[in-house]
Scaffold this active site. Structure first.
Site, PDB file in Angstrom:
ATOM      1  N   ASP A  94       0.633  -1.301   0.211  1.00 29.81           N
ATOM      2  CA  ASP A  94      -0.457  -0.019   0.114  1.00 29.81           C
ATOM      3  C   ASP A  94       0.658   1.403   0.181  1.00 29.81           C
ATOM      4  O   ASP A  94       1.694   1.166   0.839  1.00 29.81           O
ATOM      5  CB  ASP A  94      -0.726   0.107   1.193  1.00 29.81           C
ATOM      6  CG  ASP A  94      -2.144   0.852   1.716  1.00 29.81           C
ATOM      7  OD1 ASP A  94      -2.555   1.169   0.103  1.00 29.81           O
ATOM      8  OD2 ASP A  94      -1.494   2.163   2.678  1.00 29.81           O
TER       9      ASP A  94
ATOM     10  N   GLU B 208       0.861  -0.231  -4.785  1.00 30.75           N
ATOM     11  CA  GLU B 208       0.552   1.224  -5.140  1.00 30.75           C
ATOM     12  C   GLU B 208       1.175   2.295  -5.500  1.00 30.75           C
ATOM     13  O   GLU B 208       2.348   2.800  -4.148  1.00 30.75           O
ATOM     14  CB  GLU B 208      -0.319   1.366  -4.053  1.00 30.75           C
ATOM     15  CG  GLU B 208      -1.613   1.770  -4.360  1.00 30.75           C
ATOM     16  CD  GLU B 208      -2.266   2.662  -3.464  1.00 30.75           C
ATOM     17  OE1 GLU B 208      -3.881   3.873  -3.468  1.00 30.75           O
ATOM     18  OE2 GLU B 208      -1.919   2.316  -2.169  1.00 30.75           O
TER      19      GLU B 208
END
Length: 598
Positions: free
Chosen positions: A258, A294
């Site tokens: 993330d 990401e």
């Protein structure tokens, strides 16, 4: 693993805690017994307890009397503030001995949140739905973060116990059974991990381990995790161990990292690269393991390939640029970051399909700075593309899915482009049947924190005209309300009813075409494609890894377009009978292949 509680073959358990800010640490076992741990100069506290076995509950008691859970707890059955539990990592009997994973070019991802994927919201309940996904054509599930977070419901990005699967989903063995069953169906399993911050409640590290954070770097969540400051070695080891833990102990096929752009690390070897190396030299030796990012910074350097087309470090990145252009095209919304995609969205979408990133170093007005790196040299499989995900749905005030915002025939056209492009496609749970249930932002905090989160959520939307009025903002669902969570649960009965069944049939057909005509040609070195259209006509051509040509032509406007099928091109998919030889009707798509001639 140096961290946490480790069962010993000779019996008993060895407990370890890195607490350089504590002069002494007591091990407090369930039942009341306490034992002084042996301290070393480098901040480690360790103790072997012969009578402690699997199932033993324990806490660490600091020198000021504060009881804390194990930051490397494998299970915290009574939530993040409760006692940790010793777990036998070898207690589960795996049935996937012959599983070696799947090559990346076969990936069709399906992102899901365990708590809302089924009415029960457990690992065991998700287990029962996997066969339907495999039958649809999904080849990999991506589980939103599992690290234990406070309360009974959370997206997972507020995790504070990185090694403990959220107890309200089930036991560690329940998660292993889910992965085991997935492998039996040919499904890969990815786990979303958060290495850029801790959640706001339940993180005790500040109290006894100040070197875990580096105030020289500030993030939206405060001082950054210390990957590059003084005493960073144990911190880096903690996260490398965590990455390997999910892959080795739970047999995961990959991780999704993330918000890599919020991982502050100025070291010569970035922590993401160190994790990639540890995976490649460890579990990646014997099976396929993939590392997905990401990364809002659009750093192409993290996705480089070797001469054979294999990733040098990270495997792929979520392609937010493609999503944003598609969203503007489908909805006409240009608020916030969508403003950067408002000019000729069909051609911006074409650039994303052809080259990966839209922003490759040019000024991004919303960011107020240049953004991204050149990416046309990267293969299409370096990009995971999607029309929806948890963020783009759940960060809307009312959690609306795209099927509630865009006309069905326009969405059908975009699904054909997405699922038949050489990018790796991803669907968000329920998207395959145009689920009507929203996916809202939810959590389960208490007291002042709960109030602050609820108020902050509503104030976040003040800048939008529709929520400028306080009464309008009051209608935004309270993240802490149980009803907000309940509204987000999928209704599986919908998929059998019109118009949901029709969308499901389309997705099934497109994935079958992908599996038959496209996926076999994606293994090996490739580069990006060429965008040849203009205006509302999207036309992108790629040369696939084995030399086959691949073309998508889509009329993404409301007037007919002339784009006849070229000589030697063979039709793979046409959204209407005239698409191959006649004019392309509004919002219609043609996909064709050009075989290599001997």
């Amino acid at each position: 693993m140096r961290f946490g509680a480790e069962l010993q073959e000779a019996g008993g358990t060895t407990f370890r805690l890195w607490a350089p800010g504590a002069s002494s640490v007591m091990l407090a076992l369930e039942g009341g017994s306490q034992h002084l741990m042996q301290a070393s100069r480098d901040g480690w506290h360790q103790l072997h307890v012969p009578e402690a076995g699997a199932g033993t509950r324990y806490r660490f008691r600091l020198d000021d009397g504060t009881p804390v859970p194990d930051p490397a707890s494998r299970r915290n059955p009574d939530d993040v503030h409760g006692a940790s539990e010793v777990v036998d990592p070898r207690g589960y009997a795996w049935a996937d001995a012959d599983w070696t994973g799947r090559p990346w070019h076969e990936a069709v991802l399906y992102e899901l949140h365990v708590g809302t994927f089924t009415p029960e919201g457990t690992f065991a309940a998700a287990h029962a739905r996997l066969a339907e996904l495999a039958d649809l054509g999904i080849t990999a599930i991506e589980l939103m973060p599992l690290a234990d977070a406070p309360g009974a419901r959370n997206w997972g990005y507020d995790g504070v116990l990185h090694f403990a699967p959220a107890a309200h989903y089930g036991t560690p063995d329940d998660l292993k059974a889910l992965v085991d069953h997935a492998h039996g169906l040919g499904l890969m399993v990815f786990i979303d991990v958060v290495y850029n911050h801790f959640g706001p409640d339940g993180n005790y590290l500040h109290g006894y381990c100040p070197p875990f954070f580096n105030a020289a770097h500030q993030t939206p969540w405060g001082a950054a995790i210390n990957y590059d400051g003084e005493h960073n070695e144990a911190v880096r080891a903690f996260y490398v161990a965590n990455a390997l833990y999910w892959i080795e102990e739970f047999h995961a096929d990959g991780l999704r990292l993330d918000a890599v752009h919020q991982i502050r690390d100025d070291s010569a070897l970035h922590i993401v690269e160190e994790i990639a190396q540890a995976i490649a030299c460890g579990p990646g030796v014997d099976r396929y393991v993939h590392l997905v990012l990401e990364n809002d910074a659009n750093e192409a350097q993290r996705l480089l390939r070797d001469a054979e087309g294999a990733p040098i470090a990270s495997t792929a990145q979520w392609n937010d640029d493609l999503h944003h252009a598609a969203h503007v095209l489908l909805t006409g919304e240009t608020d916030g970051y969508y403003a950067d995609y408002a000019h000729e969205p069909a051609q911006q979408l074409a650039r994303a399909f052809a080259e990966g990133y839209i922003f490759q170093g040019q000024m991004a007005e919303h960011h107020g700075a240049p953004r991204g790196e050149a990416s046309a040299h990267l293969p299409p499989v370096a990009f995971i593309s999607f029309l929806q995900n948890h963020d783009q749905t759940g960060n809307r005030a009312m959690g609306e899915r795209l099927s509630a915002l865009a006309e069905p025939h326009k969405l059908d056209a975009l699904y054909a482009c997405l699922l038949l492009s050489p990018h790796i496609p991803m669907l968000f749970m329920g998207e395959e049947w145009a689920a009507t249930t929203p996916f809202l932002y939810f959590c389960d905090f208490e007291g002042e924190l709960a109030e602050a989160v609820s108020n902050g959520r509503r104030n976040e939307f003040k800048r939008f005209a529709v929520f400028a009025d306080e009464a309008a903002r009051a209608r935004i669902p309270d993240p802490n309300a149980a009803a907000t969570f309940e509204q987000s649960r999928l209704r599986w009965d919908e998929r059998e009813m019109p118009p949901h069944a029709e969308r499901l049939a389309l997705v099934r057909r497109l994935l079958a075409l992908r599996r038959q005509h496209l996926a076999p040609h994606l293994a090996g070195p490739m580069q990006g494609g060429q965008s040849l259209g203009s205006g509302d006509l999207l036309r992108v051509v790629w040369t696939l890894a084995d030399g086959i040509g691949w073309e998508i032509v889509a009329n993404l406007g409301d007037g007919a377009q002339v784009a006849p099928l070229g000589r030697d091109w063979e039709s793979v998919y046409a959204s209407h009978p005239l698409a191959n030889d006649g004019p392309l009707l509004p919002w219609s798509v043609r996909v064709a292949a050009k075989p290599v001639r001997a």
